[in-house]
Scaffold this active site. Structure first.
Site, short mmCIF file in Angstrom:
data_model
loop_
_atom_site.label_atom_id
_atom_site.label_comp_id
_atom_site.label_asym_id
_atom_site.label_seq_id
_atom_site.Cartn_x
_atom_site.Cartn_y
_atom_site.Cartn_z
N LYS A 171 0.80 -1.23 0.00
CA LYS A 171 0.00 0.00 0.00
C LYS A 171 0.83 1.27 0.00
CE LYS A 171 -3.94 -1.71 2.67
NZ LYS A 171 -4.52 -1.50 4.01
N GLY B 121 7.64 -5.86 8.63
CA GLY B 121 7.56 -7.28 8.93
C GLY B 121 7.86 -8.16 7.73
N GLY C 34 4.85 -0.89 11.93
CA GLY C 34 4.18 0.41 12.02
C GLY C 34 4.99 1.44 12.80
P1 ADP Z 1 6.27 -4.73 5.04
O1 ADP Z 1 5.61 -5.64 6.04
O2 ADP Z 1 7.69 -5.13 4.76
O3 ADP Z 1 6.13 -3.28 5.40
P2 ADP Z 1 3.94 -4.70 3.37
O4 ADP Z 1 3.14 -5.33 4.46
O5 ADP Z 1 3.68 -3.30 3.02
O6 ADP Z 1 5.51 -4.90 3.65
O7 ADP Z 1 3.72 -5.52 2.03
C1 ADP Z 1 3.99 -6.89 1.93
C2 ADP Z 1 2.97 -7.59 1.06
O8 ADP Z 1 2.89 -6.95 -0.20
C3 ADP Z 1 3.36 -9.01 0.81
O9 ADP Z 1 2.35 -9.84 1.35
C4 ADP Z 1 3.40 -9.12 -0.71
O10 ADP Z 1 2.80 -10.30 -1.19
C5 ADP Z 1 2.59 -7.94 -1.15
N1 ADP Z 1 2.96 -7.52 -2.50
C6 ADP Z 1 4.11 -6.97 -2.91
N2 ADP Z 1 4.09 -6.75 -4.24
C7 ADP Z 1 2.88 -7.17 -4.68
C8 ADP Z 1 2.23 -7.19 -5.96
N3 ADP Z 1 2.86 -6.73 -7.04
N4 ADP Z 1 0.97 -7.66 -6.01
C9 ADP Z 1 0.35 -8.12 -4.92
N5 ADP Z 1 0.90 -8.13 -3.69
C10 ADP Z 1 2.15 -7.66 -3.57
MG MG Z 2 3.56 -6.24 6.28
#
Ligand code: ADP
Ligand code: MG
Length: 394
Positions: free
Chosen positions: A198, A351, A374
């Protein structure tokens, strides 16, 4: 040090009972702790308290229970903690109250007790003063070592801190130091790599680092908000609708900022979000209907890896694609390898990014792996963390 808060290092804890807020919000599988990174991260503070002969009571939340839920009891966490410390851990039957007070009174020097899941009590998330009073009742002082929960003003992070002499734990201090240094004292160039699902989660970080970083590299599903804002077809890709205007604003600000904002130049596509789906390399970034972008392509991954290798400081948050699905893990793997090999200072938060590094066995090759998702984002946005603000000043 940058925290400006009293440190547990300077606390006189001998013969005292200390309440430590830890972040033991760990994944469970079949009633066991599936990943103990957060428990291990708290051990230095616990060891310091044991050496200094304090009796220590630990409190954490686990998951999002609605009232008491035996599936989210802290019991497996206490068992793992006992294995890691080699010392017995008394498991309290509740978060606070008479039974807990009686058990607390029995604790001797160096003993450990773990309270039940703080979210079993509705007062936790409401920062209820009555719960804070009950938590404070059997203890002499408070230590916050729960960096990952410090962006929440809850009874165990803020309420109780306001009632007791309160100190920062060693993990909390290190987290704040490492994450603050990226924004305030980076070796340059500073390269920020952002991915994940997001834009709205990370727009605050984009905003701040457009003013600080030398370049911001965007991957993950986030990039589709930017492509949508530019009128580029995104097919069936995951697009967070409310992120599109935010992406558009970021593109405008980037045009005026002294920071490059880079987007993918190629993609890996799939039909659906699953590992068995039909897969296709796309030369460019346009996605036709019936396909979704699930990873950055190899040209993008190589370009990002090169930037990471040339950076004085690298901040990475958010995977480059759906790395949980092996056919779409390559972009995240290439980036993770580049971060592991980078000669600059490397800091990773989030995470899923941390999970990706560990999945690739590269987690011990970065300079700082944040335990907070977060909380790390809010700190990087430059926001004060309520759980830190509530501690007494140094
Ligand atoms: P973090 O926990 O490192 O901050 P996020 O929670 O924002 O990362 O995002 C991780 C998720 O984003 C993962 O579950 C991954 O599958 C998803 N993701 C990344 N790229 C894509 C994509 N192109 N389409 C769908 N989901 C995606
Ligand atoms: Mg995450």
């Amino acid at each position: 040090m940058s925290l400006g808060k009293a440190s547990v290092r300077d606390a006189d804890v001998a013969a005292s009972t200390v309440l430590v807020r830890v972040d033991f919000n760990v994944p469970l599988e079949d009633g066991r702790v599936a990943d103990d990174m957060r428990i291990r991260a708290a051990l230095p503070t616990l060891e310091l308290l044991r050496e200094r002969r304090a009796a220590t009571i630990l409190v954490s939340h686990l998951g999002r229970p609605e009232g008491t839920d035996s599936a989210l009891s802290m019991r497996p966490v206490g068992e793992r903690l006992a294995e890691l410390t080699g010392a017995p851990v008394t498991q309290a039957p509740a978060v606070a109250g008479g039974e807990v007070d009686a058990l607390a009174a029995e604790l001797g020097e160096g003993d450990l007790m773990l309270l039940e899941n703080s979210r079993f009590d509705p007062g936790e998330t409401e920062n209820d003063p009555d719960l804070a009073r009950r938590l404070a009742a059997p203890v002499d002082l408070f230590v916050n070592d729960a960096f990952g929960a410090s962006h929440r003003a809850h009874a165990t992070t803020v309420g109780v801190a306001e009632l007791l002499p309160s100190y920062a734990g060693l993990l909390l201090e290190s987290e704040v130091e490492h994450l603050t240094a990226v924004a305030e004292r980076p070796r340059r160039p500073l390269t920020v790599v952002l991915g994940g699902a997001k834009v709205s989660d990370k727009i605050g970080v984009i905003d701040r680092f457009l003013e600080i970083a030398d370049e911001i590299l965007i991957g993950g599903a986030m990039c589709f908000c930017f492509f949508r804002a530019q009128g580029i077809p995104t097919g069936d890709s995951l697009v967070e609708e409310e992120g599109v205007p935010e992406a558009e604003r970021a593109l405008h600000r980037a045009a005026a900022a002294d920071c490059r904002l880079e987007l993918p130049v190629d993609l890996v596509l799939g039909r659906d979000f699953n590992a068995a789906t039909e897969r296709r390399d796309a030369e460019g970034i346009e996605v036709s209907d019936g396909w979704m972008g699930l990873d950055v392509g190899p040209r993008t991954a190589e370009a990002y890896a090169k930037s990471v290798g040339a950076a004085g400081t690298v901040l990475w948050n958010g995977p480059m694609g759906a790395f949980e699905l092996e056919p779409f893990a390559a972009g995240t793997r290439t980036l993770a390898e580049a971060v592991a090999d980078a000669p600059g200072t490397t800091v990773v938060g989030g995470g899923d990014s941390v999970a990706a590094l560990r999945q690739f066995g590269l987690d011990d090759r970065v300079d700082w792996l944040s335990t907070g998702g977060g909380a790390s984002l809010e700190l990087l946005e430059g926001k004060p963390l309520p759980g830190v603000e509530a501690l007494q000043d140094a």
